[in-house]
Design a protein around this motif. Structure first.
Motif, short mmCIF file in Angstrom:
data_model
loop_
_atom_site.label_atom_id
_atom_site.label_comp_id
_atom_site.label_asym_id
_atom_site.label_seq_id
_atom_site.Cartn_x
_atom_site.Cartn_y
_atom_site.Cartn_z
N SER A 48 36.50 21.54 16.04
CA SER A 48 36.06 20.18 16.48
C SER A 48 35.30 19.66 15.33
N LEU A 49 34.08 20.40 15.21
CA LEU A 49 33.03 19.82 14.14
C LEU A 49 33.71 19.44 12.74
N VAL A 50 34.39 20.43 12.41
CA VAL A 50 35.01 20.45 10.98
C VAL A 50 35.99 19.22 11.09
N GLN A 51 36.52 18.77 12.05
CA GLN A 51 37.52 17.71 11.88
C GLN A 51 36.47 16.62 11.77
N ALA A 52 35.47 16.53 12.66
CA ALA A 52 34.52 15.22 12.75
C ALA A 52 33.93 15.02 11.39
N GLY A 53 33.77 16.10 10.64
CA GLY A 53 33.22 15.59 9.40
C GLY A 53 34.22 15.21 8.22
N CYS A 54 35.57 15.48 8.62
CA CYS A 54 36.73 15.26 7.67
C CYS A 54 37.63 14.22 7.97
N ARG A 55 37.72 13.96 9.21
CA ARG A 55 38.67 12.93 9.47
C ARG A 55 38.50 11.60 9.32
N GLU A 56 39.09 10.80 8.37
CA GLU A 56 39.11 9.54 7.87
C GLU A 56 38.89 8.59 9.39
N GLY A 57 37.84 7.94 9.44
CA GLY A 57 37.41 6.90 10.30
C GLY A 57 36.55 7.32 11.46
N PHE A 58 36.44 8.75 11.56
CA PHE A 58 35.96 9.22 12.63
C PHE A 58 34.47 9.41 12.33
N ASP A 59 33.50 8.82 13.52
CA ASP A 59 32.02 8.96 13.57
C ASP A 59 31.69 9.25 14.77
N LEU A 60 30.99 10.51 14.58
CA LEU A 60 30.43 11.29 16.02
C LEU A 60 29.60 10.45 16.73
N THR A 61 28.89 9.31 16.20
CA THR A 61 27.83 8.78 16.82
C THR A 61 28.47 7.65 17.58
N ARG A 62 29.79 7.52 17.57
CA ARG A 62 30.60 6.42 18.03
C ARG A 62 31.83 6.99 18.90
N HIS A 63 32.40 8.13 18.33
CA HIS A 63 33.68 8.44 18.92
C HIS A 63 33.48 10.02 19.35
N PRO A 64 33.89 10.24 20.58
CA PRO A 64 33.70 11.43 21.21
C PRO A 64 34.68 12.50 20.59
N LEU A 65 34.51 13.84 20.45
CA LEU A 65 35.34 14.92 20.08
C LEU A 65 36.72 14.95 20.59
N SER A 66 36.70 14.51 21.71
CA SER A 66 38.24 14.42 22.19
C SER A 66 39.14 13.29 21.63
N ALA A 67 38.55 12.18 21.28
CA ALA A 67 39.08 11.37 20.01
C ALA A 67 40.05 11.69 19.00
N LEU A 68 39.48 13.16 18.61
CA LEU A 68 40.09 13.76 17.43
C LEU A 68 41.62 14.05 17.95
N SER A 69 42.02 14.16 19.16
CA SER A 69 43.28 14.17 19.44
C SER A 69 44.41 13.21 19.09
N ASN A 70 43.78 12.17 18.74
CA ASN A 70 44.74 10.95 18.20
C ASN A 70 45.04 11.04 16.76
N GLY A 71 46.01 10.25 16.17
CA GLY A 71 46.29 10.23 14.81
C GLY A 71 47.14 11.57 14.18
N SER A 72 47.62 11.25 13.06
CA SER A 72 48.39 12.16 12.33
C SER A 72 48.02 13.66 12.34
N LEU A 73 46.85 13.82 12.78
CA LEU A 73 46.36 15.24 12.67
C LEU A 73 45.92 15.68 14.20
N GLY A 74 46.18 14.94 15.14
CA GLY A 74 45.95 14.80 16.62
C GLY A 74 46.31 16.33 17.07
N ARG A 75 47.48 16.64 16.87
CA ARG A 75 47.80 17.99 17.35
C ARG A 75 47.07 19.19 17.02
N LEU A 76 46.15 19.12 16.12
CA LEU A 76 45.22 20.15 15.82
C LEU A 76 44.14 20.37 16.90
N GLN A 77 43.67 19.14 17.61
CA GLN A 77 42.69 18.95 18.32
C GLN A 77 43.31 19.35 19.77
#
Length: 233
Positions: A48-77
């Motif tokens: 989760s944290l590696v994705q949070a630091g690498c995914r374009e447009g993701f900002d941990l101060t605004r987006h929950p880690l669950s949001a990483l399930s969206n987008g082209s790489l969402g299947r990873l989360q």
């Protein structure tokens, strides 16, 4: 494995046989289950944290880690949720074996199992894109969370409640066992998630950060408990 001969009715045929695990095999099985619980939290946190630091447009101060399930790489989360949830659910069985007959030995494993199932559900139900993530999503919350969003919120609420309760039950377990340090750590972990989630749900600034810190703290403590149990299983 030892062979156990089971008696049968006198029919002139050979007695049927079955196998039963030896104590050593049972211990090995318990250690394997506990190993699942040991790796579940670090795996989920690191991915989760590696994705949070690498995914374009993701900002941990605004987006929950669950949001990483969206987008082209969402299947990873999504896979991260499913795998961590499955490992946690399996590990709860090992925790039940080593805690059987002790204070909290019934409810702590049950609550950990509920948390694991909640993680699986959180992987199945994906929250809607929001507040600029994935890249190109309009700012602000979605017009409607949709079935996935509502399902994810429900799964998260159940999972977090179970994990908080599990930490407090473990605190009682260690307190009754005279392990003061572990008892305090259990309660600190549960309180970190309780306050982090409460702050986020109340709309506090950087609530997504406090939620992430609380969840990871509580999850990692359960992994530590499993590692301690595995050494003596």
């Amino acid at each position: 494995m030892s062979t156990v001969q089971l008696p049968t009715a006198s029919t002139g045929t050979d007695a049927s046989t079955t196998t039963a695990p030896t104590p050593a095999a049972a211990r090995a099985g318990t250690r394997t289950l506990l190993a699942c619980l040991v790796v579940a939290a670090p795996l989920w946190a690191v991915v989760s944290l590696v994705q949070a630091g690498c995914r374009e447009g993701f900002d941990l101060t605004r987006h929950p880690l669950s949001a990483l399930s969206n987008g082209s790489l969402g299947r990873l989360q999504i896979s991260n949720f499913l795998l961590a949830g499955l490992l946690t659910t399996l590990g709860a069985k090992g925790l039940r074996r080593v805690m059987h007959g002790t204070p909290g030995g019934t409810w702590a494993p049950r609550l950990v199992r509920v948390f694991g199932l909640g993680m699986v559900a959180a992987g199945v139900f994906v929250m809607a894109p929001a507040d600029g993530f994935p890249a190109g999503t309009p700012a602000g919350p979605p017009a409607t969370p949709g079935p996935g969003g509502y399902g994810h919120m429900a799964a998260g609420s159940i999972a977090f409640t179970a994990l908080i309760a599990a930490c407090y039950v473990l605190g009682r377990h260690f307190s009754r066992a005279g392990q003061r340090g572990a008892a305090i750590a259990s309660r600190v972990a549960g309180t970190a998630l309780l306050l982090g989630d409460g702050w986020a749900m109340g709309g506090g600034p950087a609530g997504t950060v406090t939620l992430a810190v609380g969840v990871i703290t509580a999850m990692l403590w359960v992994s530590v408990v499993a590692a301690r149990a595995r050494r003596t299983a």
